[in-house]
Design a protein around this motif. Structure first.
Motif, PDB file in Angstrom:
ATOM      1  N   VAL A  90       0.762  -1.258   0.030  1.00  0.00           N
ATOM      2  CA  VAL A  90       0.216  -0.102  -0.045  1.00  0.00           C
ATOM      3  C   VAL A  90       0.820   1.410   0.171  1.00  0.00           C
ATOM      4  O   VAL A  90       1.862   1.007   0.577  1.00  0.00           O
ATOM      5  CB  VAL A  90      -0.891   0.057   1.253  1.00  0.00           C
ATOM      6  CG1 VAL A  90      -1.872   1.229   1.368  1.00  0.00           C
ATOM      7  CG2 VAL A  90      -1.879  -1.118   1.359  1.00  0.00           C
ATOM      8  N   PRO A  91       0.631   2.287  -0.822  1.00  0.00           N
ATOM      9  CA  PRO A  91       1.652   3.243  -0.924  1.00  0.00           C
ATOM     10  C   PRO A  91       1.473   4.113   0.453  1.00  0.00           C
ATOM     11  O   PRO A  91       0.555   4.147   1.025  1.00  0.00           O
ATOM     12  CB  PRO A  91       0.914   4.126  -2.122  1.00  0.00           C
ATOM     13  CG  PRO A  91       0.038   3.191  -3.073  1.00  0.00           C
ATOM     14  CD  PRO A  91      -0.407   2.315  -1.727  1.00  0.00           C
ATOM     15  N   ILE A  92       2.627   4.371   0.853  1.00  0.00           N
ATOM     16  CA  ILE A  92       2.752   5.425   1.937  1.00  0.00           C
ATOM     17  C   ILE A  92       3.095   6.683   1.845  1.00  0.00           C
ATOM     18  O   ILE A  92       4.397   6.831   1.123  1.00  0.00           O
ATOM     19  CB  ILE A  92       3.823   4.726   2.953  1.00  0.00           C
ATOM     20  CG1 ILE A  92       3.442   3.081   3.325  1.00  0.00           C
ATOM     21  CG2 ILE A  92       3.912   5.583   4.326  1.00  0.00           C
ATOM     22  CD1 ILE A  92       4.309   2.644   4.243  1.00  0.00           C
ATOM     23  N   LEU A 121       9.759   3.769  11.117  1.00  0.00           N
ATOM     24  CA  LEU A 121       9.325   2.856   9.972  1.00  0.00           C
ATOM     25  C   LEU A 121      10.045   2.515   9.046  1.00  0.00           C
ATOM     26  O   LEU A 121      10.792   3.379   8.224  1.00  0.00           O
ATOM     27  CB  LEU A 121       7.948   3.275   9.611  1.00  0.00           C
ATOM     28  CG  LEU A 121       7.252   2.563   8.598  1.00  0.00           C
ATOM     29  CD1 LEU A 121       6.553   1.356   8.983  1.00  0.00           C
ATOM     30  CD2 LEU A 121       6.263   3.600   7.891  1.00  0.00           C
ATOM     31  N   THR A 122      10.238   1.207   8.977  1.00  0.00           N
ATOM     32  CA  THR A 122      11.300   0.567   7.456  1.00  0.00           C
ATOM     33  C   THR A 122      10.135   0.127   6.630  1.00  0.00           C
ATOM     34  O   THR A 122       9.409  -0.879   7.020  1.00  0.00           O
ATOM     35  CB  THR A 122      12.169  -0.432   8.214  1.00  0.00           C
ATOM     36  OG1 THR A 122      13.118   0.344   9.026  1.00  0.00           O
ATOM     37  CG2 THR A 122      13.097  -0.904   7.187  1.00  0.00           C
ATOM     38  N   VAL A 123      10.215   0.182   5.507  1.00  0.00           N
ATOM     39  CA  VAL A 123       9.331  -0.255   4.312  1.00  0.00           C
ATOM     40  C   VAL A 123      10.326  -1.171   3.407  1.00  0.00           C
ATOM     41  O   VAL A 123      11.138  -0.664   2.802  1.00  0.00           O
ATOM     42  CB  VAL A 123       8.642   0.924   3.422  1.00  0.00           C
ATOM     43  CG1 VAL A 123       7.884   0.262   2.650  1.00  0.00           C
ATOM     44  CG2 VAL A 123       7.992   1.869   4.605  1.00  0.00           C
ATOM     45  N   LEU A 124       9.754  -2.372   3.303  1.00  0.00           N
ATOM     46  CA  LEU A 124      10.466  -3.308   2.270  1.00  0.00           C
ATOM     47  C   LEU A 124       9.724  -3.640   1.255  1.00  0.00           C
ATOM     48  O   LEU A 124       8.417  -3.765   1.272  1.00  0.00           O
ATOM     49  CB  LEU A 124      10.605  -4.342   3.160  1.00  0.00           C
ATOM     50  CG  LEU A 124      11.340  -4.760   4.575  1.00  0.00           C
ATOM     51  CD1 LEU A 124      11.285  -5.990   5.014  1.00  0.00           C
ATOM     52  CD2 LEU A 124      12.702  -4.029   4.095  1.00  0.00           C
ATOM     53  N   SER A 125      10.426  -3.533   0.015  1.00  0.00           N
ATOM     54  CA  SER A 125       9.520  -3.712  -1.231  1.00  0.00           C
ATOM     55  C   SER A 125       9.390  -5.121  -1.478  1.00  0.00           C
ATOM     56  O   SER A 125      10.168  -5.919  -1.382  1.00  0.00           O
ATOM     57  CB  SER A 125      10.528  -3.074  -2.286  1.00  0.00           C
ATOM     58  OG  SER A 125      10.043  -3.173  -3.771  1.00  0.00           O
ATOM     59  N   VAL A 126       8.243  -5.101  -2.174  1.00  0.00           N
ATOM     60  CA  VAL A 126       7.750  -6.754  -2.714  1.00  0.00           C
ATOM     61  C   VAL A 126       7.994  -6.785  -4.043  1.00  0.00           C
ATOM     62  O   VAL A 126       7.669  -7.706  -4.627  1.00  0.00           O
ATOM     63  CB  VAL A 126       6.353  -6.823  -1.985  1.00  0.00           C
ATOM     64  CG1 VAL A 126       6.172  -7.223  -0.799  1.00  0.00           C
ATOM     65  CG2 VAL A 126       5.374  -6.010  -2.957  1.00  0.00           C
ATOM     66  N   ALA A 127       8.623  -5.672  -4.877  1.00  0.00           N
ATOM     67  CA  ALA A 127       8.427  -5.653  -6.165  1.00  0.00           C
ATOM     68  C   ALA A 127       9.325  -6.872  -6.836  1.00  0.00           C
ATOM     69  O   ALA A 127       8.762  -7.451  -7.653  1.00  0.00           O
ATOM     70  CB  ALA A 127       9.193  -4.236  -6.808  1.00  0.00           C
ATOM     71  N   GLY A 128      10.458  -7.311  -6.213  1.00  0.00           N
ATOM     72  CA  GLY A 128      11.279  -8.516  -6.607  1.00  0.00           C
ATOM     73  C   GLY A 128      10.353  -9.484  -6.548  1.00  0.00           C
ATOM     74  O   GLY A 128      10.515 -10.431  -7.580  1.00  0.00           O
ATOM     75  N   LEU A 129       9.872  -9.854  -5.682  1.00  0.00           N
ATOM     76  CA  LEU A 129       9.197 -10.998  -5.374  1.00  0.00           C
ATOM     77  C   LEU A 129       7.845 -11.148  -6.344  1.00  0.00           C
ATOM     78  O   LEU A 129       7.762 -12.034  -6.890  1.00  0.00           O
ATOM     79  CB  LEU A 129       8.449 -11.009  -3.875  1.00  0.00           C
ATOM     80  CG  LEU A 129       7.357 -12.077  -3.593  1.00  0.00           C
ATOM     81  CD1 LEU A 129       8.224 -13.552  -3.805  1.00  0.00           C
ATOM     82  CD2 LEU A 129       6.925 -12.162  -1.995  1.00  0.00           C
ATOM     83  N   LEU A 130       7.101  -9.894  -6.423  1.00  0.00           N
ATOM     84  CA  LEU A 130       5.966  -9.945  -7.653  1.00  0.00           C
ATOM     85  C   LEU A 130       6.364 -10.236  -8.907  1.00  0.00           C
ATOM     86  O   LEU A 130       5.728 -10.904  -9.661  1.00  0.00           O
ATOM     87  CB  LEU A 130       5.318  -8.668  -7.248  1.00  0.00           C
ATOM     88  CG  LEU A 130       4.346  -8.623  -5.952  1.00  0.00           C
ATOM     89  CD1 LEU A 130       3.690  -7.126  -6.032  1.00  0.00           C
ATOM     90  CD2 LEU A 130       3.570  -9.553  -5.855  1.00  0.00           C
ATOM     91  N   GLY A 131       7.793  -9.644  -9.358  1.00  0.00           N
ATOM     92  CA  GLY A 131       8.212  -9.795 -10.339  1.00  0.00           C
ATOM     93  C   GLY A 131       8.731 -11.316 -10.729  1.00  0.00           C
ATOM     94  O   GLY A 131       8.414 -11.535 -11.858  1.00  0.00           O
ATOM     95  N   GLU A 132       9.252 -12.115  -9.804  1.00  0.00           N
ATOM     96  CA  GLU A 132       9.451 -13.318 -10.018  1.00  0.00           C
ATOM     97  C   GLU A 132       8.388 -14.227 -10.114  1.00  0.00           C
ATOM     98  O   GLU A 132       8.231 -14.987 -10.907  1.00  0.00           O
ATOM     99  CB  GLU A 132      10.359 -13.696  -9.000  1.00  0.00           C
ATOM    100  CG  GLU A 132      10.745 -15.234  -8.994  1.00  0.00           C
ATOM    101  CD  GLU A 132      11.763 -15.661 -10.186  1.00  0.00           C
ATOM    102  OE1 GLU A 132      11.896 -16.823 -10.183  1.00  0.00           O
ATOM    103  OE2 GLU A 132      12.296 -14.671 -10.725  1.00  0.00           O
ATOM    104  N   VAL A 133       7.301 -13.981  -9.546  1.00  0.00           N
ATOM    105  CA  VAL A 133       5.862 -14.562  -9.634  1.00  0.00           C
ATOM    106  C   VAL A 133       5.516 -14.396 -10.907  1.00  0.00           C
ATOM    107  O   VAL A 133       4.943 -15.336 -11.495  1.00  0.00           O
ATOM    108  CB  VAL A 133       4.798 -14.110  -8.617  1.00  0.00           C
ATOM    109  CG1 VAL A 133       3.468 -14.670  -8.835  1.00  0.00           C
ATOM    110  CG2 VAL A 133       5.525 -14.609  -7.157  1.00  0.00           C
TER     111      VAL A 133
END
Length: 112
Positions: A71-73, A84-96
């Protein structure tokens, strides 16, 4: 809400799927502290922050909060929550997406 086990003088990782209002997190942190927890950390997937959530989260004795970017912050929210530390899920979604496109197993990537 209750604590199962002994958290006295221990660091605690509180895990949740989503933080919207922050009230359940606040209640959990309060109960952990009442039971003597040392440092409390929060990890959650979806930062669906309602307007009052940021104000509430800022007051909690949390060492660090870690979430994903599902969700955009807004930048202002990030500034108000310096722990607050925000981790990206972009790599995971790209691999899926790549695996689905190429007919490879998505489940297998979690076993590798």
């Amino acid at each position: 809400m209750t604590v199962i086990g002994d958290v006295a003088d221990k660091n605690v990782l509180l895990v949740d799927d989503e933080v919207n209002t922050g009230r359940s997190v606040a209640e959990a942190v309060d109960i952990l502290k009442q039971h003597g927890a040392a440092d409390v950390y929060l990890s959650f997937t979806h930062p669906a922050f309602s307007p009052e959530a940021v104000d509430l989260l800022r007051t909690l004795p949390l060492c660090e909060m870690v979430c994903t970017d599902t969700v955009p912050i807004p930048p202002a929210t990030r500034e108000q929550l310096p722990n607050l530390t925000v981790l990206s899920v972009a790599g995971l979604l790209g691999e899926v997406i790549r695996r689905v496109h190429e007919g490879e197993s998505v489940g297998k990537m979690f076993n590798e």
